[in-house]
Every structure is written in structure tokens, then in C-alpha cells.
Motif scaffolding. Structure first.
Motif, PDB file in Angstrom:
ATOM      1  N   GLY A 149       0.813  -1.223   0.000  1.00  0.00           N
ATOM      2  CA  GLY A 149       0.000   0.000   0.000  1.00  0.00           C
ATOM      3  C   GLY A 149       0.843   1.268   0.000  1.00  0.00           C
ATOM      4  O   GLY A 149       0.309   2.371   0.019  1.00  0.00           O
ATOM      5  N   PHE A 157      -6.259  -0.147   2.975  1.00  0.00           N
ATOM      6  CA  PHE A 157      -4.974   0.492   3.277  1.00  0.00           C
ATOM      7  C   PHE A 157      -4.733   0.347   4.775  1.00  0.00           C
ATOM      8  O   PHE A 157      -5.700   0.323   5.553  1.00  0.00           O
ATOM      9  CB  PHE A 157      -5.014   1.973   2.881  1.00  0.00           C
ATOM     10  CG  PHE A 157      -3.792   2.729   3.295  1.00  0.00           C
ATOM     11  CD1 PHE A 157      -2.583   2.541   2.634  1.00  0.00           C
ATOM     12  CD2 PHE A 157      -3.825   3.618   4.368  1.00  0.00           C
ATOM     13  CE1 PHE A 157      -1.441   3.212   3.039  1.00  0.00           C
ATOM     14  CE2 PHE A 157      -2.688   4.299   4.762  1.00  0.00           C
ATOM     15  CZ  PHE A 157      -1.497   4.096   4.100  1.00  0.00           C
ATOM     16  N   ARG A 182      -2.881   1.674  -6.062  1.00  0.00           N
ATOM     17  CA  ARG A 182      -3.127   0.360  -5.477  1.00  0.00           C
ATOM     18  C   ARG A 182      -4.392   0.375  -4.608  1.00  0.00           C
ATOM     19  O   ARG A 182      -5.214  -0.545  -4.679  1.00  0.00           O
ATOM     20  CB  ARG A 182      -1.899  -0.055  -4.664  1.00  0.00           C
ATOM     21  CG  ARG A 182      -1.975  -1.358  -3.889  1.00  0.00           C
ATOM     22  CD  ARG A 182      -2.083  -2.612  -4.718  1.00  0.00           C
ATOM     23  NE  ARG A 182      -1.097  -2.848  -5.751  1.00  0.00           N
ATOM     24  CZ  ARG A 182       0.169  -3.235  -5.565  1.00  0.00           C
ATOM     25  NH1 ARG A 182       0.642  -3.422  -4.359  1.00  0.00           N
ATOM     26  NH2 ARG A 182       0.964  -3.448  -6.580  1.00  0.00           N
ATOM     27  N   VAL A 183      -4.545   1.416  -3.820  1.00  0.00           N
ATOM     28  CA  VAL A 183      -5.732   1.505  -2.958  1.00  0.00           C
ATOM     29  C   VAL A 183      -6.996   1.584  -3.829  1.00  0.00           C
ATOM     30  O   VAL A 183      -8.020   0.960  -3.524  1.00  0.00           O
ATOM     31  CB  VAL A 183      -5.629   2.709  -1.985  1.00  0.00           C
ATOM     32  CG1 VAL A 183      -6.878   2.805  -1.107  1.00  0.00           C
ATOM     33  CG2 VAL A 183      -4.379   2.597  -1.104  1.00  0.00           C
TER      34      VAL A 183
END
Ligand code: MN3
Length: 214
Positions: free
Chosen positions: A89, A169, A201-202
């Protein structure tokens, strides 16, 4: 099935100056590695227990894990999973969130600043060792929660949490995550993490959570 230490996606010094190379090296190479080792050692005690799924699946279904090793799997499996999730994350590169996540953050926290304020509060209020999380529920609603020790939001009941949370996250607030550089200044560590969140990514994690919920 033996679990292995998940590699970092960047060099150990890539998160400098926010997280120093020595901390990353010890945190990933020693602490996280030990959780993986102890998870495998616990599972080896009950070879007849065969689980076909990911570590995340196992921790989401702790009730199927034999009782004699359940607590060790919870602690060490949680440690292995949470740390892999934590590193993935974070990113040394500048990343962008997608519009769906941006809208949800604004809707559920008022603004990005509102999200930072909320997760910082969670991180600072975690007493002792634990984690601060951004999660969504099965309707896609975002919130921040804390867990103790190595509990993950996917553990649901076992962590005294609702059973429909998906982690998006996390911030490790165990002292080993920041003490070399920040000493007792947890707030400064948490604030600096804002510079290295992998928003792409989140965003992917959020999109996947929404896909699974319909
Ligand atoms: Mn840690």
C-alpha cells in the motif's frame, strides 16, 4: 502448504526519507519473516489440516483452523498478511487515485483531509501495538478502524468486527514500524506516511471490493 515471505516491490531505501532503509530492512527481513516462519511452524503441528486457499481466505475463516493452532495462526498469519498488505500500500512513486475512490473519500470523510484526520486519530488512539485501517463494507462505504496486535479486518468476529469489511490500506503502528527514526513521535510517522500512499493500489483494491460485493 508452506507460506513464503512476500518480497518488497521496491528497494529497502525507496521510502526514504519517510521510512528509513534500516527500519524497512529489519521490519520486512526480520519481523515479517519471523511471522511467516512461525505461521509455517504452527501449521506443521497439524499436518492433517489442509487448507486450499490464500492466507487471506484462511484468516477470513479462522473457525475452520484447528483450535490447537488457531491462536498462533491468528497472530502469525495476521502478521504475515498485514505486513505484505502494508508494504504493497506504500510507494516511492507519485500515484493517483481513481475518480471512484476520490468520490467515496469525499462522500464518507468530507474530503481527503478528513480521511487523513480520521486515520491519524485511529493510529494515535491505538493503545499498545496494532494497526490503523481504511476499510470498506459490503456496500462500499468507507471507514477507518483500528485492530490490536496482528488482527486483520478480514477476521471479522474474531477481531470483534463486522464480517463484511475489506481492507484497503493500513498503517502499522507497532513501535518497530517507526521507533528507529521517529522514536516516540508516532504522530510524525503517521503524518509522513501520507507522502507515500500508493493511491493507485488503494483504488484497485476498492474497485475489486466493489466487484465482489455485487
Ligand atoms: Mn510491523
Amino acid at each position: 502448504m508452506k507460506y513464503t515471505l512476500v518480497d518488497l516491490e521496491y528497494p529497502e531505501d525507496a521510502l526514504e526519507p519517510y521510512i528509513d532503509a534500516e527500519t524497512v530492512s529489519i521490519h520486512h527481513g526480520k519481523h515479517q519473516a519471523l511471522y511467516v516462519e512461525k505461521l509455517n511452524a504452527a501449521l506443521a503441528l497439524v499436518p492433517e489440516f489442509k487448507f486450499h486457499g490464500t492466507l487471506c481466505d484462511m484468516l477470513s475463516n479462522l473457525d475452520v483452523v484447528p483450535e490447537s493452532i488457531r491462536n498462533d495462526v491468528r497472530k502469525n498469519g495476521g502478521g504475515a498478511l498485514n505486513h505484505a498488505f502494508y508494504w504493497a500500500g506504500l510507494s516511492p512513486r507519485k500515484t493517483e487515485m481513481n475518480s471512484m475512490l476520490a468520490r467515496a473519500l469525499e462522500h464518507d470523510f468530507g474530503s481527503l483531509a478528513g480521511f487523513y484526520e480520521t486515520i491519524t486519530k485511529n493510529a494515535l488512539e491505538t493503545f499498545g501495538s496494532g494497526w490503523a485501517w481504511l476499510v470498506c463494507n459490503s456496500r462500499g462505504v468507507l471507514s477507518c478502524i483500528s485492530t490490536q496486535n496482528q488482527d486483520s479486518p478480514v477476521m471479522g468476529d474474531f477481531a470483534s468486527l463486522p464480517d463484511d469489511l475489506t481492507p484497503l490500506f493500513c498503517i502499522d503502528v507497532w513501535e518497530h514500524a517507526y521507533y528507529l527514526k521517529y522514536r516516540n513521535k508516532r504522530a510524525e510517522y503517521v503524518r509522513n506516511i501520507q507522502n507515500i500512499i500508493d493511491w493507485a493500489r488503494v483504488s484497485q483494491r476498492y474497485a475489486a471490493a466493489l466487484d465482489n460485493s455485487y
